[in-house]
Design a protein around this motif. Structure first.
Motif, PDB file in Angstrom:
ATOM      1  N   UNK A  21      32.741  28.239  42.632  1.00  0.00           N
ATOM      2  CA  UNK A  21      33.834  29.158  42.331  1.00  0.00           C
ATOM      3  C   UNK A  21      33.381  30.570  42.648  1.00  0.00           C
ATOM      4  N   UNK A  22      34.099  31.245  43.530  1.00  0.00           N
ATOM      5  CA  UNK A  22      33.812  32.635  43.877  1.00  0.00           C
ATOM      6  C   UNK A  22      34.774  33.559  43.139  1.00  0.00           C
ATOM      7  N   UNK A  23      34.239  34.586  42.514  1.00  0.00           N
ATOM      8  CA  UNK A  23      35.085  35.565  41.832  1.00  0.00           C
ATOM      9  C   UNK A  23      35.300  36.740  42.781  1.00  0.00           C
ATOM     10  N   UNK A  24      36.522  36.862  43.262  1.00  0.00           N
ATOM     11  CA  UNK A  24      36.848  37.920  44.221  1.00  0.00           C
ATOM     12  C   UNK A  24      37.562  39.052  43.475  1.00  0.00           C
ATOM     13  N   UNK A  25      38.705  39.470  43.931  1.00  0.00           N
ATOM     14  CA  UNK A  25      39.433  40.559  43.287  1.00  0.00           C
ATOM     15  C   UNK A  25      40.786  40.706  43.969  1.00  0.00           C
ATOM     16  N   UNK A  26      41.751  41.231  43.251  1.00  0.00           N
ATOM     17  CA  UNK A  26      43.016  41.576  43.904  1.00  0.00           C
ATOM     18  C   UNK A  26      42.817  42.688  44.927  1.00  0.00           C
ATOM     19  N   UNK A  27      41.667  43.363  44.880  1.00  0.00           N
ATOM     20  CA  UNK A  27      41.356  44.374  45.895  1.00  0.00           C
ATOM     21  C   UNK A  27      41.130  43.734  47.272  1.00  0.00           C
ATOM     22  N   UNK A  28      41.029  42.431  47.305  1.00  0.00           N
ATOM     23  CA  UNK A  28      40.947  41.757  48.604  1.00  0.00           C
ATOM     24  C   UNK A  28      42.281  41.814  49.335  1.00  0.00           C
ATOM     25  N   UNK A  29      43.367  42.048  48.593  1.00  0.00           N
ATOM     26  CA  UNK A  29      44.717  42.004  49.154  1.00  0.00           C
ATOM     27  C   UNK A  29      45.436  43.351  49.101  1.00  0.00           C
ATOM     28  N   UNK A  30      44.941  44.273  48.298  1.00  0.00           N
ATOM     29  CA  UNK A  30      45.566  45.587  48.150  1.00  0.00           C
ATOM     30  C   UNK A  30      44.476  46.580  47.757  1.00  0.00           C
ATOM     31  N   UNK A  31      44.698  47.865  48.022  1.00  0.00           N
ATOM     32  CA  UNK A  31      43.632  48.841  47.798  1.00  0.00           C
ATOM     33  C   UNK A  31      44.155  50.134  47.203  1.00  0.00           C
ATOM     34  N   UNK A  32      43.264  50.810  46.501  1.00  0.00           N
ATOM     35  CA  UNK A  32      43.412  52.222  46.206  1.00  0.00           C
ATOM     36  C   UNK A  32      42.695  52.969  47.318  1.00  0.00           C
ATOM     37  N   UNK A  33      42.986  54.255  47.509  1.00  0.00           N
ATOM     38  CA  UNK A  33      42.309  54.994  48.577  1.00  0.00           C
ATOM     39  C   UNK A  33      40.799  55.032  48.389  1.00  0.00           C
ATOM     40  N   UNK A  34      40.083  54.986  49.504  1.00  0.00           N
ATOM     41  CA  UNK A  34      38.644  55.258  49.541  1.00  0.00           C
ATOM     42  C   UNK A  34      37.795  54.229  48.780  1.00  0.00           C
ATOM     43  N   UNK A  35      38.188  52.974  48.863  1.00  0.00           N
ATOM     44  CA  UNK A  35      37.379  51.896  48.259  1.00  0.00           C
ATOM     45  C   UNK A  35      36.991  50.917  49.364  1.00  0.00           C
ATOM     46  N   UNK A  36      36.472  51.439  50.444  1.00  0.00           N
ATOM     47  CA  UNK A  36      36.254  50.680  51.679  1.00  0.00           C
ATOM     48  C   UNK A  36      35.331  49.475  51.474  1.00  0.00           C
ATOM     49  N   UNK A  37      34.162  49.721  50.919  1.00  0.00           N
ATOM     50  CA  UNK A  37      33.159  48.663  50.828  1.00  0.00           C
ATOM     51  C   UNK A  37      33.584  47.572  49.858  1.00  0.00           C
ATOM     52  N   UNK A  38      34.094  47.958  48.708  1.00  0.00           N
ATOM     53  CA  UNK A  38      34.475  46.965  47.703  1.00  0.00           C
ATOM     54  C   UNK A  38      35.601  46.078  48.229  1.00  0.00           C
ATOM     55  N   UNK A  39      36.632  46.690  48.783  1.00  0.00           N
ATOM     56  CA  UNK A  39      37.747  45.908  49.325  1.00  0.00           C
ATOM     57  C   UNK A  39      37.281  44.994  50.445  1.00  0.00           C
TER      58      UNK A  39
END
Length: 258
Positions: free
Chosen positions: A140-158
């Motif tokens: 089981x991999x824990x990802x994030x909704x940031x994989x599908x949408x972003x706030x500005x300037x979160x390049x690496x995490x997304x």
């Protein structure tokens, strides 16, 4: 669901000393599993064991971005346990960079990618012999909704979480021949204030606006992720692989007009 399935099962959870990882560790241990917590923060790991006192849990420090440490982790696990029934790749660090793209340090970018994306690959690679010995192995991999949408300037995490989503379905196809299922959970806003080590713990405070961003009317909790993890890693989910489950209280499907 009935969690009796986990009696004497062996579960390895990375990034398990705090937050969502600790919430999952507690849930699996209470269900009867032997839980191996690993984390690069040894202080938090020892405090996590105090929280889980009396439950079948142990802590092994490891930085999942360093191949030699992952190899040593799996060696220690293999010495004590005959197999791994589930590997939960949860370890991750948030993006410390909040500046514009032209100011981004490649060192900072690489650090996030090395933990959030390379780490799960390394852990899966070296856990594979132990997973192959289990009767119903799961990853089981824990990802994030940031994989599908972003706030500005979160390049690496997304980027790291998007990559982990892709790695999930790639591993599911590749490891299916070994009887290993691979799925992901993409958490949204999960409040972890109560699940931090003492020096970082804080009392959660959420405004009514915070709550109403979620159709369910509240911010998420680690237990919300843990319950889904218990299901996805069990034989009840035996026909589910290569999938990603978003758990965010409906936040990402709600249209918000500013």
């Amino acid at each position: 669901m009935n969690h009796s399935y986990y009696q004497q099962k062996n579960i390895l959870i990375t990034g398990a000393a705090q937050g969502i990882g600790l919430g999952m560790a507690e849930a699996f241990a209470r269900a009867g599993a032997n839980v191996i917590l690993t984390d690069m923060d040894a202080e938090a790991g020892q405090q996590a064991l105090q929280r889980l006192k009396g439950l079948p849990a142990e802590f092994i420090p490891c930085d999942v971005s360093i191949e030699s440490q992952v190899q040593e982790l799996m060696r220690q696990v293999g010495e004590k346990y005959t197999c791994l029934d589930a590997l939960i790749n949860n370890a991750g660090i948030a993006d410390p960079f909040q500046g514009q793209l032209q100011e981004l340090s490649i060192t900072d970018f690489d650090k996030i990618i090395s933990v959030n994306l390379r780490g799960p690959l390394l852990c899966t690679k070296y856990a594979l012999p132990l997973l192959q010995k289990a009767s119903h192995p799961a990853i089981l991999n824990i990802t994030s909704t940031r994989a599908f949408m972003s706030e500005p300037d979160t390049f690496a995490y997304s980027a790291s979480k998007g990559g982990l989503e892709a790695l999930t379905h790639s591993l599911a196809i590749s490891l299916g021949k070994d009887g290993i299922r691979v799925n992901a959970i993409a958490p949204g806003w999960i409040e972890t204030g109560d699940w931090k080590k003492d020096s970082q713990k804080y009392e959660p405070r959420h405004s009514e606006e915070d709550k109403q961003q979620h159709p369910v009317g509240r911010v998420g909790q680690p237990q919300d992720i843990a319950e889904a993890a218990l299901f996805l890693c069990s034989d009840k989910a035996d026909f589910i692989t290569g999938q990603s489950l978003t758990i965010d209280g409906g936040m990402t499907v709600k249209m918000i007009y500013s």
